[in-house]
Each structure stands twice: as structure tokens, then as C-alpha cells.
Design an enzyme around this catalytic site. Structure first.
Site, PDB file in Angstrom:
ATOM      1  N   GLY A   1      -4.596  -1.586  14.051  1.00  0.00           N
ATOM      2  CA  GLY A   1      -3.942  -0.973  15.071  1.00  0.00           C
ATOM      3  C   GLY A   1      -4.664   0.299  16.287  1.00  0.00           C
ATOM      4  O   GLY A   1      -5.844  -0.999  16.453  1.00  0.00           O
ATOM      5  N   TYR A   2      -4.467   0.703  16.400  1.00  0.00           N
ATOM      6  CA  TYR A   2      -5.371   1.690  17.116  1.00  0.00           C
ATOM      7  C   TYR A   2      -5.800   2.305  16.936  1.00  0.00           C
ATOM      8  O   TYR A   2      -7.629   3.014  17.473  1.00  0.00           O
ATOM      9  CB  TYR A   2      -4.255   2.887  17.996  1.00  0.00           C
ATOM     10  N   ASP A   3      -6.820   1.738  15.238  1.00  0.00           N
ATOM     11  CA  ASP A   3      -8.076   2.542  14.216  1.00  0.00           C
ATOM     12  C   ASP A   3      -9.373   2.348  15.645  1.00  0.00           C
ATOM     13  O   ASP A   3     -10.087   2.570  15.082  1.00  0.00           O
ATOM     14  CB  ASP A   3      -8.266   2.004  12.979  1.00  0.00           C
TER      15      ASP A   3
ATOM     16  N   GLY B   1       1.051  -1.175   0.005  1.00  0.00           N
ATOM     17  CA  GLY B   1       0.088  -0.109  -0.160  1.00  0.00           C
ATOM     18  C   GLY B   1       1.251   1.013   0.517  1.00  0.00           C
ATOM     19  O   GLY B   1       0.352   2.082  -0.221  1.00  0.00           O
TER      20      GLY B   1
ATOM     21  N   ASP C   1       8.392   6.613   9.539  1.00  0.00           N
ATOM     22  CA  ASP C   1       8.256   5.202  11.066  1.00  0.00           C
ATOM     23  C   ASP C   1       7.059   6.339  11.355  1.00  0.00           C
ATOM     24  O   ASP C   1       6.301   7.221  10.706  1.00  0.00           O
ATOM     25  CB  ASP C   1       9.604   5.895  11.643  1.00  0.00           C
ATOM     26  N   SER C   2       6.454   5.231  12.293  1.00  0.00           N
ATOM     27  CA  SER C   2       4.786   6.269  12.849  1.00  0.00           C
ATOM     28  C   SER C   2       4.125   5.725  13.388  1.00  0.00           C
ATOM     29  O   SER C   2       4.789   4.720  14.144  1.00  0.00           O
ATOM     30  CB  SER C   2       3.385   5.884  11.381  1.00  0.00           C
TER      31      SER C   2
END
Length: 200
Positions: A155-157, A12, A71-72
Site C-alpha cells: 500500500g502506502y508504506d 496475519g 477497516d483501515s
């Protein structure tokens, strides 16, 4: 067409970055397609900028061509910016998304809505063999919900409600999230930087 190596294996990300770089006559390829040997970069930085640079520099040192890395993670105001660079392993090594979400909810127990502010952050670093460096930071502000909402994303979505929205990231279709995400905003900045600072 000049080649650019993406440090990530995420298809993606490769597609999104290629859509930008092809405007400047560049072709983005994955580290695998570039023949980069298998190795993991130790992310020892304390900021997204430092870790993004570490990953980009490691690939540049191997390939000696233009490299992009990112990085995120999630920064929560009430936790003084945590989990930050430890977002993926907030609940410990080999933890799952669910483990991280449970820990985040526990850490924020009793914290009122007005103090549950947070931001998803993405930092993209583009390194050139001649020493040029572009660093683009994108942020998406929002609020941490008190319970899981939605099944999309990762993740934290399911716990993140973007500003101005009434649905969590995990309740949005991928294309909706990608229009307002932290990575989308970082990519917009990167495109502006390339246009302004590079003769490519």
C-alpha cells in the site's frame, strides 16, 4: 473455549487477534474455518467505523457468534482526510498499490513538508450476539514523503514516514512496523476494552 470469528481472511490479522483473545479464553477462527458462505460485504460507509461495523454485522448475522472485523486506511491532512475509506481504490477500481502511490504524490505536488501530515487509521469492531459492541480505533501519525522509500510492506508504506522515525514503513522489517502500526494500537485498545467491559 468460546469461538470468535474474524471477518478477514488475513492470516496475519488472525494470529495477532488470537494472541489477545486467548488471554480471555477465546479461540479466533477465520470466516472460512467457520463455514461462512462466500459473499462480499458492500462497504458503503463513509467512515472506518461504519465499514468495520458493516463487515462485523454481516458475519454475525450469518454465524450468530462473536465476530471481529476491521477497516483501515490513510488520512492525509492536506487532502482533508482523503483517501480515507477509499484508500484501496484511490486511483480507481482495480488499481494497484503503485497507481495509488502515484496519485497521492501527484495530489501533494508542491505541498511543503510541514503540511504533509497524515495518519494511518485502523478501526476494529467486536460484536457479541447479546448486543454488546466494542470499537477500538488506532492511529499512527506521520508524514507523506515526496518519493518512494523502501520495498517492504504494501500500500502506502513506501510513502509514509512515522513520527519519530527516519525510515518509511516500507524500510522497516514487518515486526518493527507491527510494533508501532495503527493496527497494533487498535489491538492494544481492544484488549483494554475486553478486560474492562466484558466478563469473559
Amino acid at each position: 473455549m468460546e469461538k470468535v470469528i474474524l471477518a478477514s481472511r488475513n492470516k496475519g490479522k488472525l494470529k495477532e487477534i488470537q494472541a489477545i483473545l486467548e488471554k480471555f479464553g477465546m479461540e479466533t477462527i477465520s470466516r472460512d474455518d467457520a463455514g461462512i458462505p462466500e459473499f462480499e460485504v458492500e462497504e458503503t460507509g463513509t467512515t472506518f467505523e461504519e465499514n468495520s461495523l458493516l463487515k462485523a454485522q454481516a458475519i454475525l448475522d450469518e454465524a450468530h457468534t462473536i465476530t471481529i472485523a476491521d477497516d483501515s486506511g490513510l488520512e492525509v491532512d492536506a487532502l482533508e482526510g482523503a483517501p480515507g475509506v477509499y484508500s484501496a481504490r484511490f486511483a480507481g477500481e482495480n488499481c494497484t498499490f503503485e497507481d495509488n502511490n502515484r496519485k497521492l504524490l501527484k495530489e501533494l505536488e508542491g505541498v511543503p513538508e510541514e503540511k504533509r501530515g497524515a495518519a494511518f487509521v485502523s478501526v476494529i469492531t467486536m460484536l457479541f450476539p447479546d448486543g454488546r459492541k466494542l470499537v477500538a480505533r488506532g492511529e499512527c501519525r506521520g508524514t507523506i514523503l515526496t518519493e518512494i522509500h523502501g520495498t517492504e510492506g504494501f500500500g502506502y508504506d513506501p510513502l509514509f514516514l512515522p513520527e519519530g522515525e527516519n525510515r518509511s514503513f516500507a524500510e522497516m522489517a514487518p515486526e518493527e512496523k507491527n510494533r508501532i502500526s495503527h493496527r497494533a494500537r487498535a489491538l492494544e485498545k481492544l484488549e483494554d476494552m475486553i478486560r474492562e467491559k466484558c466478563s469473559c
